[in-house]
Design a protein around this motif. Structure first.
Motif, short mmCIF file in Angstrom:
data_model
loop_
_atom_site.label_atom_id
_atom_site.label_comp_id
_atom_site.label_asym_id
_atom_site.label_seq_id
_atom_site.Cartn_x
_atom_site.Cartn_y
_atom_site.Cartn_z
N ILE A 153 6.12 14.35 9.70
CA ILE A 153 6.77 13.53 8.36
C ILE A 153 8.07 12.64 9.81
N LEU A 154 7.81 11.26 8.76
CA LEU A 154 8.49 10.28 9.94
C LEU A 154 9.96 9.73 9.34
N ASP A 155 10.51 9.00 9.64
CA ASP A 155 12.53 8.80 8.72
C ASP A 155 11.82 7.00 8.35
N GLU A 156 12.68 6.59 8.36
CA GLU A 156 12.46 5.41 8.02
C GLU A 156 12.68 4.44 9.08
N THR A 157 12.59 4.35 10.56
CA THR A 157 12.37 3.65 11.22
C THR A 157 10.82 3.99 12.19
N GLY A 158 10.34 5.08 11.40
CA GLY A 158 9.39 5.92 12.15
C GLY A 158 9.16 6.43 12.79
N GLU A 159 9.69 6.83 12.56
CA GLU A 159 9.94 8.35 14.05
C GLU A 159 9.82 10.00 12.94
N THR A 201 0.97 -1.34 0.52
CA THR A 201 -0.11 0.23 -0.11
C THR A 201 0.94 1.29 0.20
N ARG A 202 0.29 2.24 -1.33
CA ARG A 202 1.25 2.85 -0.92
C ARG A 202 0.99 4.59 -0.20
N ALA A 203 -1.25 4.68 -0.49
CA ALA A 203 -1.18 5.75 0.59
C ALA A 203 -2.56 5.56 0.84
N ARG A 260 -7.45 11.56 7.93
CA ARG A 260 -5.85 10.85 8.01
C ARG A 260 -5.56 10.33 6.48
N LEU A 261 -4.80 11.46 5.79
CA LEU A 261 -3.72 11.18 5.18
C LEU A 261 -2.23 10.95 5.43
N GLU A 262 -2.28 9.33 4.90
CA GLU A 262 -0.90 8.84 5.07
C GLU A 262 -0.44 8.20 3.75
N LEU A 263 1.11 8.78 3.51
CA LEU A 263 1.06 8.21 2.54
C LEU A 263 2.73 7.24 2.85
N LYS A 264 3.30 6.63 2.11
CA LYS A 264 3.76 4.95 2.35
C LYS A 264 5.59 5.52 0.96
N ASP A 265 6.43 5.11 1.93
CA ASP A 265 7.44 4.65 0.79
C ASP A 265 7.07 3.32 0.26
N GLY A 266 8.36 3.16 -1.04
CA GLY A 266 8.02 1.63 -1.22
C GLY A 266 8.34 0.72 -0.93
N GLN A 267 8.70 0.97 0.52
CA GLN A 267 8.46 -0.52 1.37
C GLN A 267 7.47 -0.44 2.32
N GLY A 268 6.23 0.23 1.90
CA GLY A 268 5.25 0.23 3.00
C GLY A 268 5.80 0.84 4.20
#
Length: 284
Positions: A271-277, A232-234, A245-253
């Motif tokens: 805005i979150l980093d790769e670890t979710g922080e 899922t991407r969005a 809610r609007l949620e945007l994900k990267d290519g790794q979900g």
């Protein structure tokens, strides 16, 4: 009887008609015969025109007001399942009641065993591409449950030879409702190839699918599942707690951008980093 009439009668007595004599040029009295011929032709044309006009008028009245025409179109068609097919018999669209749903196919092959049974209880319209591939559909129904009810309204479109890429849906039960638009990425290969890579045949059961996924080593399971099925991407929608809610994900979900508006309280953008922080939040 004058001379002109005698000549006319003489030509008639010979067994030749005045019209024929004039055309052949054997009668000397051309003016009289020409006038008679013109009168006859004119009368014939008037009769023919009157007949054609009457026929056309009658046909027009029949087309507009004919009870037979009206009754030839049934006002209601009642069926439990309606299948629209291509000239070669391949499905194009299937409309079904809650007890006669269609199962998904790719290349004319059933994708998953028991899917038609899973869809029972929900009326549906399933779209096909005319070549044997399901490409999406609509499902809408309400089921009674021990906790009350479950209601679903679902519209989806599939990727080529793949699963859902766009879903617009509303789900509701006694705990609340969830509505939204979901966008997913799918791999370029077919779902049939995914089955093959998992060691499954087309038409495998959902339980067999879960077992095949769980057999993947745990440290590789998440990444391998994304390779096989996509992610899922969005998502844009609402949650049971009233949050929009609007949620945007990267290519790794992984969630990377969140815009959240609770039913009560302050909205936020994160805005979150790769670890979710959270690396940036507004308001801060």
């Amino acid at each position: 009887m004058d001379m002109q009439q005698q000549k006319f009668n003489h030509s008639t007595d010979t067994g030749q008609s005045p019209d024929t004599d004039r055309v052949a040029g054997v009668d000397g009295n051309g003016d009289l015969i020409s006038a008679i011929q013109y009168k006859r032709v004119r009368q014939q044309l008037i009769l023919v025109w009157a007949a054609i006009s009457g026929l056309l008028l009658a046909l027009l009245i029949m087309v507009i007001w004919s009870p037979a025409r009206e009754s030839s179109l049934p006002p209601v068609v009642t069926v439990e399942r309606l299948e629209v097919v291509e000239p070669d018999g391949s499905p194009a669209m299937i409309l079904a009641n809650s007890q006669r749903p269609a199962a998904a196919t790719i290349d004319g092959q059933l994708i998953m065993e028991g899917q038609a049974e899973e869809r029972k209880g929900t009326p549906s319209i399933i779209f096909f591409d005319g070549k044997g591939d399901e490409v999406g559909g609509m499902l809408f129904g309400t089921r009674e449950t021990p906790d009350g009810y479950q209601a679903g309204r679902h519209l989806s479109f599939d990727g080529y030879g793949q699963d859902q890429t766009v879903v617009l849906a509303h789900y509701q039960d006694s705990s609340g409702s969830r509505s939204g638009l979901t966008i997913s990425d799918r791999p370029s290969h077919s779902l049939l190839e995914t089955f093959d890579q998992l060691g499954l045949e087309p038409g495998a059961s959902r339980e067999q699918m879960r077992a095949a996924i769980e057999s993947i080593p745990e440290d590789r399971r998440a990444s391998r599942t994304r390779e096989l099925f996509g992610t899922t991407r969005a998502f844009l929608g609402s949650a049971p707690d009233g949050e929009a809610r609007l949620e945007l994900k990267d290519g790794q979900g992984r969630p990377r951008i969140l815009i959240e508006t609770p039913e009560d309280g302050e909205p936020a953008i994160r805005i979150l980093d790769e670890t979710g922080e959270t690396v940036l939040q507004l308001p801060g």
